[in-house]
Design an enzyme around this catalytic site. Structure first.
Site, PDB file in Angstrom:
ATOM      1  N   THR A 121      -3.149  -6.098  17.370  1.00  0.00           N
ATOM      2  CA  THR A 121      -3.890  -7.307  17.004  1.00  0.00           C
ATOM      3  C   THR A 121      -5.198  -7.314  17.772  1.00  0.00           C
ATOM      4  O   THR A 121      -5.213  -7.321  19.001  1.00  0.00           O
ATOM      5  CB  THR A 121      -3.077  -8.553  17.367  1.00  0.00           C
ATOM      6  OG1 THR A 121      -1.850  -8.465  16.664  1.00  0.00           O
ATOM      7  CG2 THR A 121      -3.798  -9.816  16.952  1.00  0.00           C
ATOM      8  N   GLU A 151      -0.241  -6.101  11.433  1.00  0.00           N
ATOM      9  CA  GLU A 151       1.218  -6.146  11.381  1.00  0.00           C
ATOM     10  C   GLU A 151       1.662  -7.604  11.558  1.00  0.00           C
ATOM     11  O   GLU A 151       1.177  -8.293  12.431  1.00  0.00           O
ATOM     12  CB  GLU A 151       1.748  -5.283  12.536  1.00  0.00           C
ATOM     13  CG  GLU A 151       3.228  -5.205  12.626  1.00  0.00           C
ATOM     14  CD  GLU A 151       3.839  -4.804  11.302  1.00  0.00           C
ATOM     15  OE1 GLU A 151       3.564  -3.705  10.825  1.00  0.00           O
ATOM     16  OE2 GLU A 151       4.614  -5.613  10.753  1.00  0.00           O
ATOM     17  N   GLY A 257       9.797 -28.692  19.585  1.00  0.00           N
ATOM     18  CA  GLY A 257      10.539 -28.195  20.738  1.00  0.00           C
ATOM     19  C   GLY A 257       9.653 -28.090  21.958  1.00  0.00           C
ATOM     20  O   GLY A 257       8.683 -28.843  22.100  1.00  0.00           O
ATOM     21  N   CYS A 264       2.578 -12.771  21.273  1.00  0.00           N
ATOM     22  CA  CYS A 264       1.533 -12.846  20.235  1.00  0.00           C
ATOM     23  C   CYS A 264       0.845 -14.203  20.120  1.00  0.00           C
ATOM     24  O   CYS A 264      -0.361 -14.307  20.294  1.00  0.00           O
ATOM     25  CB  CYS A 264       2.131 -12.453  18.894  1.00  0.00           C
ATOM     26  SG  CYS A 264       2.576 -10.725  18.864  1.00  0.00           S
TER      27      CYS A 264
HETATM   28  C1  UDX Z   1       4.611 -14.013  15.796  1.00  0.00           C
HETATM   29  C2  UDX Z   1       4.306 -14.123  14.288  1.00  0.00           C
HETATM   30  O1  UDX Z   1       5.284 -14.988  13.684  1.00  0.00           O
HETATM   31  C3  UDX Z   1       4.312 -12.751  13.656  1.00  0.00           C
HETATM   32  O2  UDX Z   1       3.947 -12.844  12.280  1.00  0.00           O
HETATM   33  C4  UDX Z   1       3.319 -11.867  14.386  1.00  0.00           C
HETATM   34  O3  UDX Z   1       3.301 -10.562  13.857  1.00  0.00           O
HETATM   35  C5  UDX Z   1       3.645 -11.819  15.874  1.00  0.00           C
HETATM   36  O4  UDX Z   1       3.670 -13.149  16.393  1.00  0.00           O
HETATM   37  P1  UDX Z   1       6.791 -13.643  17.287  1.00  0.00           P
HETATM   38  O5  UDX Z   1       5.905 -13.610  18.492  1.00  0.00           O
HETATM   39  O6  UDX Z   1       7.866 -12.631  17.170  1.00  0.00           O
HETATM   40  O7  UDX Z   1       5.936 -13.521  15.941  1.00  0.00           O
HETATM   41  O8  UDX Z   1       7.475 -15.095  17.287  1.00  0.00           O
HETATM   42  P2  UDX Z   1       7.604 -16.328  16.281  1.00  0.00           P
HETATM   43  O9  UDX Z   1       8.821 -16.209  15.478  1.00  0.00           O
HETATM   44  O10 UDX Z   1       6.330 -16.519  15.551  1.00  0.00           O
HETATM   45  O11 UDX Z   1       7.812 -17.516  17.324  1.00  0.00           O
HETATM   46  C6  UDX Z   1       6.824 -17.783  18.312  1.00  0.00           C
HETATM   47  C7  UDX Z   1       7.209 -18.933  19.182  1.00  0.00           C
HETATM   48  O12 UDX Z   1       7.078 -20.159  18.478  1.00  0.00           O
HETATM   49  C8  UDX Z   1       8.638 -18.932  19.745  1.00  0.00           C
HETATM   50  O13 UDX Z   1       8.579 -19.323  21.100  1.00  0.00           O
HETATM   51  C9  UDX Z   1       9.363 -19.950  18.898  1.00  0.00           C
HETATM   52  O14 UDX Z   1      10.440 -20.541  19.584  1.00  0.00           O
HETATM   53  C10 UDX Z   1       8.246 -20.945  18.637  1.00  0.00           C
HETATM   54  N1  UDX Z   1       8.420 -21.708  17.395  1.00  0.00           N
HETATM   55  C11 UDX Z   1       8.447 -21.081  16.196  1.00  0.00           C
HETATM   56  C12 UDX Z   1       8.521 -23.090  17.473  1.00  0.00           C
HETATM   57  O15 UDX Z   1       8.469 -23.695  18.554  1.00  0.00           O
HETATM   58  N2  UDX Z   1       8.644 -23.795  16.308  1.00  0.00           N
HETATM   59  C13 UDX Z   1       8.668 -23.196  15.092  1.00  0.00           C
HETATM   60  O16 UDX Z   1       8.768 -23.914  14.081  1.00  0.00           O
HETATM   61  C14 UDX Z   1       8.581 -21.787  15.035  1.00  0.00           C
END
Ligand code: UDX
Length: 443
Positions: A121, A151, A257, A264
């Site tokens: 990224t 990605e 939450g 990321c």
């Molecule tokens: C993220 C993007 O979703 C993905 O497309 C990108 O390629 C990389 O970054 P990731 O870091 O694996 O993926 O986590 P993600 O599922 O996006 O969750 C990120 C954070 O947000 C977590 O701490 C999760 O608990 C929090 N979250 C997610 C919330 O607090 N509320 C939500 O509704 C969704």
């Protein structure tokens, strides 16, 4: 096709294993010799469901090989995917030193027409810099093109997201590069029936940053709504569910939450904001997104204080350390910050996480660790839930109540059902929903 993948973090190793799985001849490259060797033995250095099996399959079939010599990447690969880290500097700017290093190494070792595809990224305009660097440093007449192929995989679902993506995005000014990448992804695009989006370089780079920044914005938005719910007796889960039915809004990423963490979202929001500032675009929304996210920790610790009174000498059990379920990744995990704040406030904290404890122990010297969720809560004044692991949602409430010194639960991820918690006799505080059960320590 012969493919090289430079960098074996989440994105790199998943890409390498998945491309080997669909039949390509993949060379994974990491200049950390020990890491490259352990992957070559089939060991995956982080928790990611299904990945170890794919790595094993690729190694056994001879379609996945590992090297610790970056100079092998360009000679092997008809496409070289750049998946190295782009960490954040103190200013918020993305540190692109590793990307430049790969570009120079590729320039030095180019052998026949090669597509250099950035998957890390990166801020918009990085691809131009890669192109200029290779042009400047490669021998005259060397044939290459640069593409951006962002990605979108999520940790914990990386294999599934890579093999069945919502879309594949390729940005390049070169039709030849686009066609080569179309060939790489053909089995995935055909299998998933997903769009193959072709753009210019800058647009593809922006799609990635804009997507992650937007996801973070949704989370901070619903967290602010949760604060309003708490002050008015409304229920944020119902608000979010009803909002999400509107397809212009969409249900995902409206889970209130203790905020977003991980490698990321926090990094990309900062880097995108930094780049926008640099371009003279005041992206104030992103400043608010970060501010709201940081305030979640304060709000959660206050909530705990609200049920145990003083933190000093209180025993607090903490369920969940990872930034989200199905990963052992602790980078920017809200749970870590909560644990540190509790310990700093004088509480005795005992933590449990299904997979992230080995990674957590060295980071949390003041915290004790339990072998299972029930041992963690034994004798505790309160349980604080920080990660939405399914094992917590399905906990045995009778047993939980029996182990706690006081039946008090503060849920930072809204994993429990308030009605069931009240029924089981708990004082239960969650995020953006009314607190249920008796006042803490009543009677
Ligand atoms: C993220 C993007 O979703 C993905 O497309 C990108 O390629 C990389 O970054 P990731 O870091 O694996 O993926 O986590 P993600 O599922 O996006 O969750 C990120 C954070 O947000 C977590 O701490 C999760 O608990 C929090 N979250 C997610 C919330 O607090 N509320 C939500 O509704 C969704």
């Amino acid at each position: 096709m012969r493919i090289s993948v430079v960098g074996t973090g989440h994105v790199g190793l998943t890409t390498a294993a998945c491309l080997a799985h669909i039949g390509h001849d993949v060379l994974g490259v990491d200049d950390d010799a020990e890491k490259a060797a352990s992957i070559a033995r089939g060991e995956v250095p982080f928790h990611e469901p299904g990945l170890a099996e794919l790595v094993r399959e690729g190694l056994d079939a001879g379609r996945l090989r590992m090297s610790n010599d970056p100079r092998e990447a360009a000679p092997h690969g008809e496409v070289v995917f750049v998946c190295v880290g782009t960490p954040t500097k103190d200013s918020g700017e993305a540190n692109l030193v590793q990307v430049e290093r790969v570009a120079r190494m590729v320039a030095d070792t180019l052998d026949g027409y090669t597509v250099v595809a950035e998957k890390s990224t990166v801020p918009v305009e990085t691809g131009q810099w890669i192109r200029r660097t290779i042009e400047r440093e490669a021998r005259a007449g060397a044939e290459f093109d640069v593409a951006s192929n962002p990605e979108f995989l999520r940790e914990g679902r990386a294999v599934q997201d890579t093999l069945r993506p919502d879309r594949v995005v390729v940005g390049s000014h070169s039709p030849r590069a686009v066609e080569r990448l179309r060939e790489v992804y053909r089995p995935i695009v055909d299998g998933a029936g997903c769009p193959f989006v072709v753009t210019d370089l800058a647009t593809a780079e922006l799609i990635k940053h804009a997507s992650n920044a937007f996801l973070a914005t949704k989370i901070s938005f619903i967290n602010s709504v949760a604060d309003i719910c708490e002050r008015t007796g409304a229920d944020v889960e119902t608000v979010a569910a009803a909002m999400g039915i509107d397809e212009r809004i969409g249900a995902p990423f409206l889970k209130a939450g203790i905020g977003f963490g991980g490698e990321c979202l926090p990094k990309d929001v900062r880097a995108f904001r930094y780049k926008a500032d640099q371009l003279g675009v005041g992206f104030g929304i992103l400043e608010a997104v970060e501010r709201v996210n940081q305030a979640r920790i304060d709000a959660f610790v206050e909530k705990i204080r609200g049920v145990v009174w003083n933190l000093e000498d209180k025993r607090v059990a903490l369920w969940g350390l990872a930034f989200k379920p199905d990963t052992d990744d602790l980078r920017h995990s809200p749970a870590l910050e909560v644990a540190e704040r509790l310990v700093g406030g004088g509480a005795h904290v005992t933590a449990f996480d299904p997979v992230a404890m080995p990674a957590g122990k060295p980071l949390l010297p003041g915290v004790e660790f339990a072998a299972d969720p029930y041992e963690a809560v034994r004798g505790a004044d309160c349980l604080a839930i920080c990660t939405e692991w399914s094992v917590f949602a399905t906990a045995d409430l009778e047993r939980l109540r029996g182990e706690l010194a006081h039946p008090v639960v503060v849920d930072g991820r809204n994993v429990m059902d308030p009605a069931a918690m009240a029924e089981a006799g708990f004082t239960y505080a969650s995020m953006g929903r009314p607190t249920v059960g008796p006042a803490p320590h009543a009677g």
